[in-house]
Design an enzyme around this catalytic site. Structure first.
Site, mmCIF file in Angstrom:
data_model
loop_
_atom_site.group_PDB
_atom_site.id
_atom_site.type_symbol
_atom_site.label_atom_id
_atom_site.label_comp_id
_atom_site.label_asym_id
_atom_site.label_seq_id
_atom_site.Cartn_x
_atom_site.Cartn_y
_atom_site.Cartn_z
ATOM 1 N N HIS A 167 -6.000 -1.492 -7.263
ATOM 2 C CA HIS A 167 -7.059 -2.185 -6.805
ATOM 3 C C HIS A 167 -8.267 -2.620 -7.663
ATOM 4 O O HIS A 167 -8.821 -3.584 -7.187
ATOM 5 C CB HIS A 167 -7.780 -1.159 -5.594
ATOM 6 C CG HIS A 167 -7.084 -1.279 -4.195
ATOM 7 N ND1 HIS A 167 -5.671 -0.709 -4.189
ATOM 8 C CD2 HIS A 167 -7.058 -1.819 -3.094
ATOM 9 C CE1 HIS A 167 -5.173 -0.855 -2.951
ATOM 10 N NE2 HIS A 167 -6.188 -1.283 -2.135
ATOM 11 N N HIS A 189 -4.823 -9.451 0.663
ATOM 12 C CA HIS A 189 -5.080 -8.265 -0.051
ATOM 13 C C HIS A 189 -4.030 -7.449 -0.602
ATOM 14 O O HIS A 189 -3.635 -7.041 -1.535
ATOM 15 C CB HIS A 189 -5.800 -7.149 1.049
ATOM 16 C CG HIS A 189 -6.227 -5.753 0.307
ATOM 17 N ND1 HIS A 189 -7.029 -5.646 -0.770
ATOM 18 C CD2 HIS A 189 -5.646 -4.588 0.597
ATOM 19 C CE1 HIS A 189 -7.289 -4.438 -1.028
ATOM 20 N NE2 HIS A 189 -6.405 -3.876 -0.257
ATOM 21 N N ARG A 232 -10.860 10.480 -3.882
ATOM 22 C CA ARG A 232 -10.444 9.390 -3.086
ATOM 23 C C ARG A 232 -10.227 8.146 -3.878
ATOM 24 O O ARG A 232 -9.461 7.289 -3.593
ATOM 25 C CB ARG A 232 -11.539 8.856 -1.980
ATOM 26 C CG ARG A 232 -10.846 8.260 -0.619
ATOM 27 C CD ARG A 232 -11.635 8.394 0.541
ATOM 28 N NE ARG A 232 -11.625 7.416 1.676
ATOM 29 C CZ ARG A 232 -12.023 7.653 2.840
ATOM 30 N NH1 ARG A 232 -12.923 8.717 2.983
ATOM 31 N NH2 ARG A 232 -12.088 6.754 3.648
ATOM 32 N N LYS A 266 -2.995 10.011 3.133
ATOM 33 C CA LYS A 266 -4.417 9.634 3.259
ATOM 34 C C LYS A 266 -5.326 10.624 3.709
ATOM 35 O O LYS A 266 -6.198 10.893 3.424
ATOM 36 C CB LYS A 266 -4.281 8.425 4.008
ATOM 37 C CG LYS A 266 -5.760 7.710 4.535
ATOM 38 C CD LYS A 266 -6.128 6.584 3.903
ATOM 39 C CE LYS A 266 -7.722 6.480 4.040
ATOM 40 N NZ LYS A 266 -7.907 4.960 3.884
ATOM 41 N N GLU A 278 -16.228 9.394 -0.387
ATOM 42 C CA GLU A 278 -15.737 8.798 -1.512
ATOM 43 C C GLU A 278 -16.580 9.091 -2.840
ATOM 44 O O GLU A 278 -17.016 8.215 -3.258
ATOM 45 C CB GLU A 278 -15.960 7.141 -1.207
ATOM 46 C CG GLU A 278 -14.963 6.566 -0.384
ATOM 47 C CD GLU A 278 -14.743 5.252 -0.424
ATOM 48 O OE1 GLU A 278 -15.729 4.631 0.145
ATOM 49 O OE2 GLU A 278 -13.836 4.619 -0.661
ATOM 50 N N ASN A 289 -7.212 4.131 -5.302
ATOM 51 C CA ASN A 289 -7.784 2.676 -5.758
ATOM 52 C C ASN A 289 -6.711 2.201 -6.758
ATOM 53 O O ASN A 289 -6.834 1.143 -7.382
ATOM 54 C CB ASN A 289 -9.095 3.115 -6.498
ATOM 55 C CG ASN A 289 -10.028 1.903 -6.428
ATOM 56 O OD1 ASN A 289 -9.909 1.143 -5.547
ATOM 57 N ND2 ASN A 289 -10.644 1.468 -7.393
ATOM 58 N N GLU A 319 0.797 -1.094 0.141
ATOM 59 C CA GLU A 319 0.038 -0.106 0.049
ATOM 60 C C GLU A 319 1.011 1.123 0.114
ATOM 61 O O GLU A 319 0.537 2.289 -0.555
ATOM 62 C CB GLU A 319 -0.920 0.023 1.228
ATOM 63 C CG GLU A 319 -1.778 -1.182 1.433
ATOM 64 C CD GLU A 319 -3.028 -1.145 0.370
ATOM 65 O OE1 GLU A 319 -3.260 0.057 -0.503
ATOM 66 O OE2 GLU A 319 -3.825 -2.068 0.382
HETATM 67 N N1 LIG Z 1 -11.549 0.781 6.565
HETATM 68 C C1 LIG Z 1 -10.900 0.773 5.639
HETATM 69 O O1 LIG Z 1 -10.449 1.817 5.050
HETATM 70 C C2 LIG Z 1 -9.784 -0.369 5.207
HETATM 71 C C3 LIG Z 1 -8.879 -0.086 4.191
HETATM 72 C C4 LIG Z 1 -7.961 -1.277 3.941
HETATM 73 C C5 LIG Z 1 -8.301 -2.243 4.672
HETATM 74 N N2 LIG Z 1 -9.277 -2.623 5.440
HETATM 75 C C6 LIG Z 1 -9.408 -4.032 6.090
HETATM 76 O O2 LIG Z 1 -8.213 -4.165 7.087
HETATM 77 C C7 LIG Z 1 -8.504 -5.629 7.072
HETATM 78 C C8 LIG Z 1 -6.977 -5.862 7.083
HETATM 79 O O3 LIG Z 1 -6.154 -5.329 7.855
HETATM 80 P P1 LIG Z 1 -4.654 -5.887 8.377
HETATM 81 O O4 LIG Z 1 -3.836 -6.362 7.266
HETATM 82 O O5 LIG Z 1 -4.112 -5.073 9.588
HETATM 83 O O6 LIG Z 1 -5.022 -7.442 8.961
HETATM 84 P P2 LIG Z 1 -5.498 -8.082 10.462
HETATM 85 O O7 LIG Z 1 -5.914 -6.962 11.296
HETATM 86 O O8 LIG Z 1 -5.994 -9.166 10.180
HETATM 87 O O9 LIG Z 1 -3.871 -8.084 11.186
HETATM 88 C C9 LIG Z 1 -2.916 -8.997 10.671
HETATM 89 C C10 LIG Z 1 -2.373 -9.925 11.457
HETATM 90 O O10 LIG Z 1 -1.493 -9.378 12.447
HETATM 91 C C11 LIG Z 1 -1.638 -9.420 13.809
HETATM 92 N N3 LIG Z 1 -1.141 -8.393 14.489
HETATM 93 C C12 LIG Z 1 -1.539 -7.093 14.414
HETATM 94 N N4 LIG Z 1 -0.667 -6.150 14.951
HETATM 95 C C13 LIG Z 1 0.428 -6.703 15.459
HETATM 96 C C14 LIG Z 1 1.602 -6.452 16.080
HETATM 97 N N5 LIG Z 1 1.894 -4.985 16.191
HETATM 98 N N6 LIG Z 1 2.537 -7.511 16.171
HETATM 99 C C15 LIG Z 1 2.236 -8.681 15.825
HETATM 100 N N7 LIG Z 1 0.987 -9.173 15.137
HETATM 101 C C16 LIG Z 1 0.322 -8.260 14.889
HETATM 102 C C17 LIG Z 1 -3.101 -9.575 13.946
HETATM 103 O O11 LIG Z 1 -3.284 -9.955 15.015
HETATM 104 C C18 LIG Z 1 -3.449 -10.457 12.525
HETATM 105 O O12 LIG Z 1 -3.169 -11.825 13.008
HETATM 106 C C19 LIG Z 1 -9.277 -6.223 6.108
HETATM 107 O O13 LIG Z 1 -10.038 -6.577 6.789
HETATM 108 C C20 LIG Z 1 -9.652 -5.169 5.279
HETATM 109 O O14 LIG Z 1 -10.909 -5.197 4.542
HETATM 110 C C21 LIG Z 1 -10.133 -1.648 5.696
HETATM 111 ZN ZN LIG Z 2 -5.750 -1.780 -0.449
#
Ligand SMILES: NC(=O)c1ccc[n+]([C@@H]2O[C@H](COP(=O)([O-])OP(=O)(O)OC[C@H]3O[C@@H](n4cnc5c(N)ncnc54)[C@H](O)[C@@H]3O)[C@@H](O)[C@H]2O)c1
Ligand SMILES: [Zn+2]
Length: 372
Positions: free
Chosen positions: A252, A268, A245, A231, A241, A249, A196
């Site tokens: 994506h 992702h 914004r 951001k 959006e 993308n 990202e």
């Molecule tokens: N709302 C939005 O604008 C938006 C944008 C992009 C993605 N998302 C969402 O975000 C999610 C993905 O987020 P992610 O990639 O953070 O995944 P996640 O929240 O599942 O975290 C990934 C893993 O890392 C672990 N973890 C977290 N912090 C840690 C740390 N400091 N040390 C060790 N382990 C740690 C978590 O327990 C998990 O197992 C998806 O559900 C996606 O849809 C939302």
């Molecule tokens: Zn993304």
């Protein structure tokens, strides 16, 4: 940049997200988690706080957060969910509502998300709906969450039929991005966040792109700060959006299609990395992007350990997934495409036949001469 309070002499940086009555600060800096209580006090939120997290993250980082809140006179309650995407559903939301209501959590209280995007999305959804909205604080602990999902107020949970189908816009009152929290992040999670970051660099910020080319853990804080600032600017311009914004993308349109067409094979971030390679190829073919810049992006993605290949096989299913994508307005595939390193054009129509050709081109790693 505005100087803020410090932890043991280290200065915190602040990014203001200017959204009128919904404005807030992103505090970025090593040790920032220990300032969360102080920051909440400044916001006049000094009663009860509930932390939403998972056990592993809570064990690692919860101590510093709880201490900081209690030192500022807040009462703290913790709710945990199992780790991973499987927790991002309405069943967990109901569990969290139950926990909050039985603890008497109310209007003036604060829900704090301590975790990655999953916890952040769950907390955002709950905070946006519980009692028609309570104060939300994001303390993102993955790189992806610090530079993307933790900022901007978008939150959603999954429905058995579709990812992120049910959601709300609910801006946080504060975001605390502490790069020290990323020290325990598994290398794979770090890479997915970096995908990202490449997106921001390629679509918006050449200096960031160059910083990523020389990435070391020492530059991580600067990378978090720059991405968070970008951001913030994009969210200010387009909170709900409606258009601008869309710059976020980049990579994506194809990335989402890869996630959909190869379920379980791509995270992702990995899908976005491949998506950026394919979309950059399309930009080259449309005469928007120089060949050398596309090659430079491939080199960077590979250097960061990200995949750049579309799995072999007929491209049909991937094209079908793109046609289903909600971004395909008016029956056409539209992408945010780079016009150089650090610049992008929004809503560019890519003919189906061209998309098919570049997908096939990206089924093997084309030789990319080192650009420097
Ligand atoms: N709302 C939005 O604008 C938006 C944008 C992009 C993605 N998302 C969402 O975000 C999610 C993905 O987020 P992610 O990639 O953070 O995944 P996640 O929240 O599942 O975290 C990934 C893993 O890392 C672990 N973890 C977290 N912090 C840690 C740390 N400091 N040390 C060790 N382990 C740690 C978590 O327990 C998990 O197992 C998806 O559900 C996606 O849809 C939302
Ligand atoms: Zn993304």
């Amino acid at each position: 940049m505005e100087a803020g309070p410090s932890v043991m002499g280290q200065l915190m940086r602040r990014v203001r997200v200017d959204l009128g009555p919904r404005s807030y600060d992103i505090v970025v800096g090593a040790g920032a988690i220990s300032l969360t209580g102080y920051e909440l006090q400044r916001l006049g939120a000094a009663r009860n706080a509930a932390i939403l997290s998972n056990h592993a993250v809570m064990r690692r980082l919860g101590g510093a957060l709880v201490r900081s809140l209690e030192d500022c006179g807040l009462t703290v309650q913790t709710v945990t969910v199992p780790p991973g995407e499987k927790s991002k559903n309405l069943r967990q939301v109901a569990r969290i509502y139950d926990a909050l209501s039985s603890a008497g959590f109310s209007h003036d209280d604060t829900l704090i998300a301590l975790g990655g995007g999953v916890v952040g999305d769950l907390a955002g959804f709950v905070a946006g709906t519980y009692m028609r909205g309570v104060r939300l604080v994001q303390v993102p602990t993955t790189l992806l969450a610090q530079i993307d999902s933790g900022i901007g107020g978008k939150s959603a949970v999954n429905h058995p039929r579709a990812k992120n189908l049910i959601g709300v816009y609910h801006q946080p009152a504060l975001v605390v991005a502490d790069p020290d929290a990323l020290r325990s992040l598994p290398p794979a999670e770090m890479r997915f966040g970096l995908a990202e970051a490449v997106k921001y660099g390629m679509a918006m910020d050449r200096e960031l792109f160059e910083m990523l080319e020389g990435f070391t853990p020492k530059t991580l804080e600067e990378i978090v700060y720059r991405c968070a600032a970008m951001k913030a600017r994009v969210v200010e311009e387009d909170e709900f959006e409606r258009g601008p914004r869309e710059v976020l993308n980049y990579g994506h349109t194809v990335g989402h299609a890869i996630e959909a067409a190869f379920p379980g094979r791509f995270t992702h971030g990995a899908a976005v990395a491949v998506g950026m390679r394919v979309e950059a190829r399309a930009a080259v073919r449309l005469g928007l992007l120089a060949e050398v810049d596309a090659a430079r992006q491939v080199a960077l993605l590979e250097r960061l350990g990200l995949p750049v290949e579309v799995p072999a096989g007929p491209p049909g299913p991937l094209l079908d997934a793109m046609r289903l994508d909600k971004k395909r307005r008016g029956g056409r595939i539209r992408c945010t495409l780079p016009e150089g390193i650090g610049r992008a054009r929004l809503g560019v129509e890519v003919p189906d036949s061209l998309m098919q050709e570049v997908v096939v081109e990206c089924q093997f790693v084309a030789y990319a001469a080192p650009s420097r």
